[in-house]
Design a protein around this motif. Structure first.
Motif, PDB file in Angstrom:
ATOM      1  N   ILE A   1       0.911  -0.139   4.620  1.00 30.41           N
ATOM      2  CA  ILE A   1       2.227  -0.747   4.790  1.00 30.41           C
ATOM      3  C   ILE A   1       2.242  -2.205   4.358  1.00 30.41           C
ATOM      4  N   ASN A   2       1.142  -2.922   4.511  1.00 29.83           N
ATOM      5  CA  ASN A   2       1.123  -4.351   4.219  1.00 29.83           C
ATOM      6  C   ASN A   2       0.919  -4.617   2.731  1.00 29.83           C
ATOM      7  N   PHE A   3       1.934  -4.220   1.958  1.00 26.11           N
ATOM      8  CA  PHE A   3       1.870  -4.381   0.506  1.00 26.11           C
ATOM      9  C   PHE A   3       3.295  -4.369  -0.035  1.00 26.11           C
ATOM     10  N   TRP A   4       3.456  -4.919  -1.220  1.00 26.92           N
ATOM     11  CA  TRP A   4       4.759  -4.911  -1.886  1.00 26.92           C
ATOM     12  C   TRP A   4       4.942  -3.617  -2.673  1.00 26.92           C
ATOM     13  N   TYR A   5       6.062  -2.938  -2.457  1.00 32.29           N
ATOM     14  CA  TYR A   5       6.350  -1.693  -3.164  1.00 32.29           C
ATOM     15  C   TYR A   5       7.649  -1.828  -3.962  1.00 32.29           C
ATOM     16  N   PRO A   6       7.697  -1.236  -5.150  1.00 31.12           N
ATOM     17  CA  PRO A   6       8.916  -1.275  -5.952  1.00 31.12           C
ATOM     18  C   PRO A   6       9.956  -0.322  -5.367  1.00 31.12           C
ATOM     19  N   ALA A   7      11.058  -0.862  -4.869  1.00 32.33           N
ATOM     20  CA  ALA A   7      12.072  -0.031  -4.221  1.00 32.33           C
ATOM     21  C   ALA A   7      13.017   0.595  -5.244  1.00 32.33           C
ATOM     22  N   CYS A   8      13.434  -0.189  -6.234  1.00 30.01           N
ATOM     23  CA  CYS A   8      14.369   0.299  -7.244  1.00 30.01           C
ATOM     24  C   CYS A   8      14.420  -0.701  -8.383  1.00 30.01           C
ATOM     25  N   LEU A   9      15.059  -0.324  -9.460  1.00 27.76           N
ATOM     26  CA  LEU A   9      15.346  -1.273 -10.533  1.00 27.76           C
ATOM     27  C   LEU A   9      16.448  -2.224 -10.062  1.00 27.76           C
ATOM     28  N   SER A  10      16.390  -3.449 -10.514  1.00 31.44           N
ATOM     29  CA  SER A  10      17.422  -4.413 -10.131  1.00 31.44           C
ATOM     30  C   SER A  10      18.806  -3.920 -10.521  1.00 31.44           C
TER      31      SER A  10
ATOM     32  N   LEU B   1       2.957  -8.540   8.081  1.00 27.39           N
ATOM     33  CA  LEU B   1       2.211  -9.781   7.926  1.00 27.39           C
ATOM     34  C   LEU B   1       3.157 -10.965   7.738  1.00 27.39           C
ATOM     35  N   PRO B   2       2.801 -12.131   8.272  1.00 33.44           N
ATOM     36  CA  PRO B   2       3.607 -13.331   8.001  1.00 33.44           C
ATOM     37  C   PRO B   2       3.540 -13.676   6.512  1.00 33.44           C
ATOM     38  N   GLU B   3       4.511 -14.449   6.057  1.00 30.71           N
ATOM     39  CA  GLU B   3       4.662 -14.704   4.620  1.00 30.71           C
ATOM     40  C   GLU B   3       3.392 -15.252   3.976  1.00 30.71           C
ATOM     41  N   ASP B   4       2.714 -16.183   4.640  1.00 28.20           N
ATOM     42  CA  ASP B   4       1.549 -16.814   4.018  1.00 28.20           C
ATOM     43  C   ASP B   4       0.322 -15.908   3.983  1.00 28.20           C
ATOM     44  N   GLU B   5       0.415 -14.727   4.602  1.00 26.92           N
ATOM     45  CA  GLU B   5      -0.713 -13.797   4.581  1.00 26.92           C
ATOM     46  C   GLU B   5      -0.447 -12.567   3.713  1.00 26.92           C
ATOM     47  N   ARG B   6       0.724 -12.466   3.140  1.00 28.80           N
ATOM     48  CA  ARG B   6       1.055 -11.285   2.336  1.00 28.80           C
ATOM     49  C   ARG B   6       0.339 -11.334   0.987  1.00 28.80           C
ATOM     50  N   PRO B   7      -0.128 -10.188   0.525  1.00 26.09           N
ATOM     51  CA  PRO B   7      -0.756 -10.151  -0.802  1.00 26.09           C
ATOM     52  C   PRO B   7       0.290 -10.399  -1.886  1.00 26.09           C
ATOM     53  N   PRO B   8      -0.139 -10.810  -3.061  1.00 20.14           N
ATOM     54  CA  PRO B   8       0.807 -11.031  -4.161  1.00 20.14           C
ATOM     55  C   PRO B   8       1.188  -9.712  -4.835  1.00 20.14           C
ATOM     56  N   ILE B   9       2.176  -9.800  -5.701  1.00 15.27           N
ATOM     57  CA  ILE B   9       2.542  -8.694  -6.585  1.00 15.27           C
ATOM     58  C   ILE B   9       1.765  -8.867  -7.879  1.00 15.27           C
ATOM     59  N   LEU B  10       1.320  -7.769  -8.457  1.00 15.15           N
ATOM     60  CA  LEU B  10       0.616  -7.820  -9.731  1.00 15.15           C
ATOM     61  C   LEU B  10       1.443  -8.596 -10.756  1.00 15.15           C
ATOM     62  N   GLU B  11       0.859  -9.655 -11.319  1.00 15.15           N
ATOM     63  CA  GLU B  11       1.559 -10.470 -12.303  1.00 15.15           C
ATOM     64  C   GLU B  11       1.563  -9.784 -13.669  1.00 15.15           C
ATOM     65  N   ALA B  12       2.709  -9.908 -14.365  1.00 15.07           N
ATOM     66  CA  ALA B  12       2.843  -9.462 -15.749  1.00 15.07           C
ATOM     67  C   ALA B  12       3.174 -10.698 -16.572  1.00 15.07           C
ATOM     68  N   PRO B  13       2.189 -11.541 -16.848  1.00 18.30           N
ATOM     69  CA  PRO B  13       2.467 -12.861 -17.432  1.00 18.30           C
ATOM     70  C   PRO B  13       3.175 -12.814 -18.783  1.00 18.30           C
ATOM     71  N   GLU B  14       2.860 -11.794 -19.585  1.00 16.78           N
ATOM     72  CA  GLU B  14       3.469 -11.734 -20.917  1.00 16.78           C
ATOM     73  C   GLU B  14       4.972 -11.487 -20.865  1.00 16.78           C
ATOM     74  N   ALA B  15       5.469 -10.978 -19.739  1.00 16.55           N
ATOM     75  CA  ALA B  15       6.902 -10.707 -19.617  1.00 16.55           C
ATOM     76  C   ALA B  15       7.726 -11.975 -19.708  1.00 16.55           C
TER      77      ALA B  15
ATOM     78  N   THR C   1      -7.125  -1.723 -11.272  1.00 12.31           N
ATOM     79  CA  THR C   1      -6.259  -1.585 -10.108  1.00 12.31           C
ATOM     80  C   THR C   1      -5.848  -2.943  -9.563  1.00 12.31           C
ATOM     81  N   PHE C   2      -4.771  -2.936  -8.796  1.00 10.32           N
ATOM     82  CA  PHE C   2      -4.336  -4.124  -8.070  1.00 10.32           C
ATOM     83  C   PHE C   2      -3.752  -3.641  -6.754  1.00 10.32           C
ATOM     84  N   GLY C   3      -4.456  -3.907  -5.671  1.00  8.83           N
ATOM     85  CA  GLY C   3      -4.003  -3.389  -4.390  1.00  8.83           C
ATOM     86  C   GLY C   3      -4.046  -1.869  -4.390  1.00  8.83           C
ATOM     87  N   PRO C   4      -3.334  -1.235  -3.457  1.00 14.65           N
ATOM     88  CA  PRO C   4      -3.424   0.219  -3.337  1.00 14.65           C
ATOM     89  C   PRO C   4      -2.621   1.000  -4.367  1.00 14.65           C
ATOM     90  N   SER C   5      -1.593   0.380  -4.996  1.00 15.02           N
ATOM     91  CA  SER C   5      -0.705   1.217  -5.799  1.00 15.02           C
ATOM     92  C   SER C   5      -0.145   0.533  -7.046  1.00 15.02           C
TER      93      SER C   5
END
Length: 297
Positions: free
Chosen positions: A3-12, A121-135, A227-231
């Motif tokens: 549960i303590n991870f960022w998941y893609p809910a939908c397209l913007s 998790l509090p904000e300062d303890e949350r893992p990051p989202i996988l970066e896509a720097p070239e985007a 990989t980056f995190g669980p998913s």
């Protein structure tokens, strides 16, 4: 599932003025935008009588009023923090109990995707989202695509970091098993804070596009995944020459047996509309090859 991870809910683009139901980790959530365009994510069960905050019936539909999502059953309204702001049956001056609240989840939007953090998790303890720097880099094109898998997200991750399947599943990534001397080449392993991966070199039959093939100055392709995190995971494909394609994938475990895949595909060539469309179609073809395999596992 973690549960303590960022998941893609939908397209913007999928989240407009009306509330939207999204199933994540086997639970239902209600997403909605406030008047500032901020995406909000709440549990989809109203605490009053269990009404769905994202109801989209033939006659009755949920709606957003004054930055609050309104339950279509009795009109209770909740803001983006899950706090109840209105109970119509109690009158306009009624004091609303502090406990009248729904679980709310942090959100952020990146790369055209609405992400939700489903843990505690509090904000300062949350893992990051996988970066896509070239985007966000000049000179790179971006394609955003999504597709469904009829299998659990772990199979998707397994498949992504499996170098041996490319030879047989993806004709352009190998020789369809026709090379009698085929073997998996040496893998240069990569260990990072949030995952592991590899890069390697191999020969392949190559892209069916003459424009892409013309950019190869040797038959060797450098590629790998990690990989980056669980998913979440990345894949980098660098055919010999100038052409590079770096892809970033964010898996949504809809439930134990269903996965929605969000693909951010970046490239440093083929930036015109014709090549954009060609690469988008090629991405679909390659994805379908994986879908055919994984849905039958």
């Amino acid at each position: 599932m973690f549960i303590n991870f960022w998941y893609p809910a939908c397209l913007s683009d999928e989240l407009g003025d009306a509330p939207m139901k999204v199933r994540m980790l086997g639970c239902d959530f209600a997403l909605f935008r406030d008047s500032h365009g901020k995406a909000n994510c709440l549990s989809d069960v109203c605490i009053h009588r269990g009404g769905s905050l994202s109801c989209k019936g033939e006659q009755i539909k949920s709606q957003v009023i004054d930055d609050n999502i309104q339950c279509p059953y009795h009109g209770w309204q909740f803001n983006g923090d899950g706090l109840c702001k209105k109970i119509p049956s109690q009158g306009p001056d009624a004091k609303i109990p502090e406990r009248a609240r729904i679980d709310a989840y942090p959100t952020q939007e990146k790369y055209g995707i609405v992400f939700a953090f489903l843990g505690d998790l509090p904000e300062d303890e949350r893992p990051p989202i996988l970066e896509a720097p070239e985007a966000d880099m000049e000179g790179w094109g971006v394609i955003l695509q999504t597709y469904m898998l009829e299998t659990g997200y772990r199979r998707s991750i397994e498949n992504a970091i499996d170098p041996a399947h490319n030879e047989f599943v993806h004709p352009t990534h190998g020789f369809s098993g026709k090379d009698p001397n085929y073997f998996v080449p040496k893998l240069d392993l990569i260990e990072e804070e949030w995952g592991v991966g590899f890069m390697t070199k191999y020969s392949s039959s190559g892209s069916p596009s003459k424009d892409v093939q013309a950019m190869k100055d040797n038959p060797v392709t450098t590629a790998g995944s990690g990989t980056f995190g669980p998913s979440q995971f990345w894949t980098k494909i660098q055919p010999g020459g100038r052409f590079k394609m770096h892809q970033y994938v964010y898996d949504l475990p809809v439930d134990e047996f269903t996965t929605r895949v969000f693909l951010v595909s970046t490239r440093n060539t083929g930036l015109n509309e014709e090549m954009h469309n060609f690469i988008a179609e090629r991405n679909k073809v390659v994805a379908q090859q994986d879908i055919d395999i994984l849905n039958a596992v």
